[in-house]
Design a protein around this motif. Structure first.
Motif: not given
Length: 75
Positions: A1, A36-37, A40, A43, A45-46
């Motif tokens: 990242m 999803g990105q 992430e 920090g 969950s999806k």
């Protein structure tokens, strides 16, 4: 990242999570980021990321809220 630095004016009350959520929700809205990105990046969950998108006026289904309001007025 990749990491970037953003200078925020003194007096603006914002924490790191809120700043990342604002940026992630805008990138998601502009189809530059997947959920999803975004999860992430923030920090989360999806599922939590998707649930919080509404707080930042971002539609999960890719439909602009103003367009939806206008469509409903024209029914």
């Amino acid at each position: 990242m990749e990491q970037i630095v953003i200078n925020i004016p003194i007096g603006i009350e914002i924490n790191m999570f809120e700043a990342s959520m604002i940026l992630a929700s805008k990138l998601y809205e502009d189809d530059k980021l997947t959920s999803g990105q975004g999860a992430e990046m923030t920090g989360l969950s999806k599922r939590a990321f998707i649930e919080l998108l509404g707080k930042y006026n971002t539609s999960v289904i890719g439909y602009d809220f103003e367009d939806l309001e206008n469509d409903l007025k024209n029914v």
